[in-house]
Enzyme design. Structure first.
Site, PDB file in Angstrom:
ATOM      1  N   ARG A 175       0.836  -1.189   0.000  1.00 10.46           N
ATOM      2  CA  ARG A 175       0.000   0.000   0.000  1.00 10.46           C
ATOM      3  C   ARG A 175       0.881   1.254   0.000  1.00 10.46           C
ATOM      4  O   ARG A 175       1.988   1.252   0.548  1.00 10.46           O
ATOM      5  CB  ARG A 175      -0.869  -0.027   1.263  1.00 10.46           C
ATOM      6  N   THR A 180     -10.280   0.744  -9.125  1.00 10.65           N
ATOM      7  CA  THR A 180      -9.218  -0.135  -8.675  1.00 10.65           C
ATOM      8  C   THR A 180      -9.275  -1.284  -9.658  1.00 10.65           C
ATOM      9  O   THR A 180     -10.147  -1.321 -10.511  1.00 10.65           O
ATOM     10  CB  THR A 180      -9.536  -0.558  -7.220  1.00 10.65           C
ATOM     11  N   GLY A 219     -13.795  -0.961  -6.836  1.00 12.03           N
ATOM     12  CA  GLY A 219     -15.064  -0.324  -6.497  1.00 12.03           C
ATOM     13  C   GLY A 219     -15.054   0.516  -5.240  1.00 12.03           C
ATOM     14  O   GLY A 219     -16.110   0.800  -4.679  1.00 12.03           O
ATOM     15  N   GLY A 220     -13.857   0.920  -4.747  1.00  2.00           N
ATOM     16  CA  GLY A 220     -13.844   1.760  -3.556  1.00  2.00           C
ATOM     17  C   GLY A 220     -14.555   1.094  -2.395  1.00  2.00           C
ATOM     18  O   GLY A 220     -14.308  -0.070  -2.076  1.00  2.00           O
ATOM     19  N   THR A 279      -4.341  -0.484  -7.141  1.00  4.30           N
ATOM     20  CA  THR A 279      -5.125   0.717  -7.421  1.00  4.30           C
ATOM     21  C   THR A 279      -4.295   1.990  -7.505  1.00  4.30           C
ATOM     22  O   THR A 279      -3.177   2.058  -6.985  1.00  4.30           O
ATOM     23  CB  THR A 279      -6.196   0.906  -6.324  1.00  4.30           C
ATOM     24  N   ASP A 312      -7.631   8.708   0.916  1.00  4.32           N
ATOM     25  CA  ASP A 312      -8.152   7.603   1.720  1.00  4.32           C
ATOM     26  C   ASP A 312      -7.877   7.780   3.213  1.00  4.32           C
ATOM     27  O   ASP A 312      -8.359   7.004   4.031  1.00  4.32           O
ATOM     28  CB  ASP A 312      -7.560   6.269   1.243  1.00  4.32           C
ATOM     29  N   SER A 332      -7.845   1.146   3.547  1.00  3.96           N
ATOM     30  CA  SER A 332      -8.356   0.733   2.238  1.00  3.96           C
ATOM     31  C   SER A 332      -9.558  -0.192   2.405  1.00  3.96           C
ATOM     32  O   SER A 332      -9.760  -0.774   3.469  1.00  3.96           O
ATOM     33  CB  SER A 332      -7.245  -0.010   1.474  1.00  3.96           C
ATOM     34  N   SER A 333     -10.323  -0.345   1.336  1.00  4.10           N
ATOM     35  CA  SER A 333     -11.415  -1.322   1.301  1.00  4.10           C
ATOM     36  C   SER A 333     -11.064  -2.542   0.463  1.00  4.10           C
ATOM     37  O   SER A 333     -11.876  -3.469   0.341  1.00  4.10           O
ATOM     38  CB  SER A 333     -12.682  -0.679   0.721  1.00  4.10           C
TER      39      SER A 333
END
Length: 564
Positions: A101, A374, A466-467, A392, A416, A445-446
């Protein structure tokens, strides 16, 4: 004589039943292969990953080649200027997770996106150089290669170099996406960039500068991106646009190996991404919250089905906003958040007769404790290894900052973070102190790359872009297969819905059957179909009972499965 009459009447009834009953629809399968498969956002990338495995490479080799191919063929999300997560399962059952990340620059401050009045200036965190986090993708790919790779890295990057040099054919969806962002490109870069033109289907995009960047990485390795000429291009360009990333930021970036979140759901073992992804914990909370309700008794996407899943999602996202962040900076109560006792208490206020109001629901309480654009791809190799990878730039084309001399986009992952407690980000997600900005901190993050086992054997590999809708897309596809016996292709093609606590509404795809909406509204649920043509784009692989692989390539995009 009466027995023949009875038999005659039975025969008539049987004929009537046969003529009036609806025929059972045939199952619709995706691509089925014998040994190996890649499902990704673009046909080029899937084919390249498969070709690497045909040459004897494993799933990790294919992961590297696929990732780099998406950089070229799917630049709105495929990247070297962003970051991602990988969940893996080796052929012997060993599991793990890699966190590459992005991180906040050393010069980042908690209030860097607040104006003089203390209000969030979302433009700064979403478009332009100040939105850019320190990229992790190249570090992640080299880390995977060092630990698991079997083919030379030079060979794995070569297909992406050829793709960048000779060009990618633009699809209709990609042309529309590029055209929609032309003005954003101009704003972020303070000028016109090479991608600013009116694109149409069947155009070819060539990336000469990106070709050179990839060749430098091929020759010089990981250090090229973080300390070499490419690093200089990034820092010079970002700082000229007002950004704060330095050479020290790039040189000090490191990935993290983490332990996956694992839990049981109805005799299946779910393996998903831990923080700084909220995916694994939220997937666990939602599935374990609905498990006592025996969801299979309700028709798929029925009123009751949508109710219980919505209420579980509402509670999970409320907890997400308060408790979750970078585990290197905050203590996260994972065991408590995913315990049956805690989740049972959280669901105790659920009432079938009326919706819970998000305004009346906060985070859970217990005594003490321990990101639309993403892309996801799933891979299973001929040796039995599997990887689920979600990567992403955050928004489509990230910050829209295009390092033209390098030929790639940079992320806007700084959005984010919680710029201010209680203020929503680009996805409407509300955060708290746990996800506040701090130097070298990873933003929440998701992303939810996930692997499912049954009886100790690989069952499914899946994930989605898709966030904030990633988590709910993943859980609905797990349920589609495990509870409703759908094929992988049927599952990824089904309409989806989403609830994330705030805003207090059920987002539904425009393709969703509206039959249940009046009843749900009477119960107090807000239905929102605005600006939601799609929720997620799930790319998944299902292991069939005979050991073959079925790919589910989401029809919402240009997604494609390939294999052998």
């Amino acid at each position: 004589m009466k027995y023949p009459i009875i038999l005659f009447l039975i025969a008539i009834l049987c004929v009537q039943c046969m003529t009036t009953s609806k025929p059972i629809p045939e199952k619709q399968y995706g691509l089925i292969t014998e040994k190996a498969m890649v499902v990704s956002a673009r046909e080029e990338a899937s084919k390249i990953g498969v070709e690497i495995m045909k040459q004897g490479g494993n799933a990790f080799d294919a992961m590297i080649a696929t990732d780099l191919a998406l950089l070229v063929s799917y630049p709105s999300a495929g990247n070297i200027g962003g970051g991602g997560f990988m969940v893996y399962r080796q052929k012997d059952g060993t599991i793990g997770a890699l966190d590459y990340r992005e991180k906040a620059p050393l010069a980042a401050t908690k209030n860097m996106y607040l104006d003089a009045h203390g209000n969030v200036d979302s433009d700064k965190s979403q478009i332009g150089a100040l939105a850019v986090g320190v990229p992790g993708t190249i570090a992640g790919l080299f880390e995977v290669h060092e630990k698991f790779g079997t083919l030379p890295f030079e060979k794995l990057i070569a297909p992406a170099i050829r793709l960048a040099e000779y060009g990618v054919v633009v699809t209709e969806k990609q042309a529309q996406n590029l055209n929609d962002h032309t003005n954003d490109f101009k704003v972020a870069n303070k000028r016109t960039i090479v991608l600013d033109k009116v694109w149409k289907k069947e155009d070819t995009i060539k990336y000469p500068k990106l070709t050179q960047t990839l060749k430098r990485i091929q020759a010089n390795g990981r250090g090229e991106f973080y300390k070499g000429e490419t690093a200089n291009l990034i820092v010079d360009y970002v700082q000229n646009l007002g950004g704060i990333i330095t050479k020290e930021d790039l040189a000090s970036y490191e990935v993290k190996w983490r332990n996956p979140v694992t839990f049981e759901y109805k005799n299946h073992r779910i393996i998903s991404m831990p923080p700084p992804s909220s995916g694994g914990i939220c997937v666990a909370q939602i599935l374990k919250s609905i498990e006592p309700y025996d969801i299979e008794q309700y028709a798929h996407n029925s009123i009751q089905y949508m109710q219980v899943i919505t209420e579980a999602e509402r509670r999970a996202y409320a907890d997400r906003s308060y408790f979750l962040g970078d585990p290197d900076f905050v203590t996260i109560p994972t065991d408590s958040l995913t315990s049956k006792t805690y989740l049972s208490r959280r669901m105790a206020s659920f009432d079938w007769k009326q919706a819970t109001m998000s305004s009346e629901l906060s985070r859970g309480v217990f005594p003490g404790y321990e990101s639309t654009e993403t892309t996801h791809y799933s891979i299973v190799d001929q040796f039995g290894n599997s990887v689920a990878v979600t990567t992403t730039l955050n928004s489509s084309y990230g910050s829209k900052v295009y390092v033209e001399k390098g030929g790639f986009f940079l992320n806007n992952e700084m959005d984010d973070f919680s710029a201010k407690p209680g203020a929503p980000n680009v996805y409407g997600l509300v955060g708290a102190e746990a996800n506040a900005i701090a130097p070298q901190k990873r933003m929440l993050s998701s992303m939810s790359p996930t692997i499912v086992e049954k009886d100790g054997q690989l069952k499914m590999v899946l994930g989605s872009p898709g966030g904030s809708t990633i988590i709910t897309s993943v859980i609905q596809n797990i349920l589609n297969v495990l509870e409703y016996d759908m094929t992988m292709q049927e599952s990824v093609s089904k309409p989806r819905f989403h609830h994330q606590w705030l805003p207090d509404s059920i987002k539904v795809e425009t393709s969703f059957d509206t039959l249940n909406f009046p009843s749900l509204k009477k119960l107090g649920y807000n239905i929102d179909q605005s600006n939601t043509p799609i929720i997620g784009k799930v790319d998944a692989i299902l292991v069939l009972p005979d050991g073959r692989l079925e790919g589910g390539a989401d029809p919402r995009g240009d997604d494609s499965a390939d294999g052998f």
